[in-house]
Design a protein around this motif. Structure first.
Motif, PDB file in Angstrom:
ATOM      1  N   GLN A  63       0.849  -1.189   0.000  1.00  0.00           N
ATOM      2  CA  GLN A  63       0.000   0.000   0.000  1.00  0.00           C
ATOM      3  C   GLN A  63       0.889   1.245   0.000  1.00  0.00           C
ATOM      4  O   GLN A  63       1.782   1.393   0.837  1.00  0.00           O
ATOM      5  CB  GLN A  63      -0.914   0.010   1.232  1.00  0.00           C
ATOM      6  N   GLN A  79      -5.315  14.995  -4.077  1.00  0.00           N
ATOM      7  CA  GLN A  79      -5.783  13.906  -4.913  1.00  0.00           C
ATOM      8  C   GLN A  79      -4.731  13.628  -5.985  1.00  0.00           C
ATOM      9  O   GLN A  79      -4.223  14.549  -6.627  1.00  0.00           O
ATOM     10  CB  GLN A  79      -7.121  14.261  -5.558  1.00  0.00           C
ATOM     11  N   GLY A  92      -6.440   3.700  -5.386  1.00  0.00           N
ATOM     12  CA  GLY A  92      -6.117   4.034  -4.008  1.00  0.00           C
ATOM     13  C   GLY A  92      -4.661   3.805  -3.639  1.00  0.00           C
ATOM     14  O   GLY A  92      -4.305   3.884  -2.462  1.00  0.00           O
TER      15      GLY A  92
END
Length: 262
Positions: A63, A79, A92
């Protein structure tokens, strides 16, 4: 339902949504030593990915996070769009390595601008397969005891000139192939015709004649033991010509071992 009650419910839901959004922003942007600021700041000067370098095994996942940094050094939510030169990455930032080892890049680009940051990804080669187990050792060779006998008949002389006697001795020599020879015992015998002392000498001479023939065929002389018994150990009746012929003999016994690979 009264109007005031509906309004109170709506206000409570809006407050809860604000609290949850604030908590999410704080969790995404929290960096030790920094503070969370406006989620849409106009003065972001850098996009930062975390972690900035990883080493993964093929098909392993990692991640990644991205945040903005302002001129004042504050960490803020931005973003970003994720792209990878190898493997796959979700919107993500969840990256999954491919199956091919090598060096790759993960790029986080600001959605509302041109700022970007790159994380280095190394996909490691899989470890080589373990070597095959060694083959079991061959069974240790064993040996077996070998003992066999032969006899040679003599007419009256003490030399091995008879073709049948030579054939018997040649057959004996052929059986010695592959045998670790210990000893060959050669014992001469006679019939009872003549003096005992003379027969004793004759029996030994016959044993020596057989030894000489075996040595000529390559048998080591120190492996051959000779002895004369004279007429003392007859195997047939000396009163007949046939019996005396059987008694004029040399008995040979071979002792040794043979290696066996099981």
């Amino acid at each position: 339902m009264p109007f005031t009650f509906k309004l109170s419910v709506r206000l409570a839901l809006m407050k809860a949504a604000v609290v949850l959004a604030t908590a999410a922003i704080y969790a995404a942007c929290q960096v030790p030593g920094k503070r969370v600021t406006d989620p849409n700041p106009p003065n972001v000067v850098q996009v930062v990915t975390s972690p900035d370098a990883v080493a993964l095994n093929p098909s392993e996942a990692q991640q990644f996070l991205a945040f903005g940094r302002t001129q004042a050094g504050d960490s803020v939510v931005v973003q970003v769009m994720w792209n990878a030169t190898g493997g796959t990455v979700s919107t993500g930032g969840f990256y999954t390595a491919g199956s091919t080892p090598g060096a790759y890049r993960l790029i986080a680009t600001q959605s509302a601008g041109t700022l970007a940051d790159t994380a280095s990804i190394t996909v490691m080669a899989p470890p080589p397969p373990p070597p095959p187990p060694p083959p079991p050792p061959p069974p240790a060779p064993t040996s077996e005891k070998v003992t066999f006998a032969a006899d040679v008949r003599f007419a009256n002389a003490n030399t091995v000139n008879d073709k049948d006697a030579q054939a018997r001795l040649d057959d004996l020599v052929s059986k010695l192939a592959g045998v670790n020879l210990e000893v060959i015992i050669v014992v001469g015998h006679t019939d009872n015709v003549g003096a005992a002392a003379a027969n004793q000498r004759l029996s030994l001479q016959r044993a020596e004649a057989v030894k000489k023939y075996l040595v000529s065929k390559g048998i080591e002389p120190n492996r051959i033991y000779t002895e004369g018994k004279g007429p003392t150990q007859p195997v047939a009746d000396n009163r007949t010509a046939e019996g005396r012929a059987k008694n004029r003999r040399v008995e040979i016994e071979v002792v040794g071992t043979r290696t066996i690979n099981r």
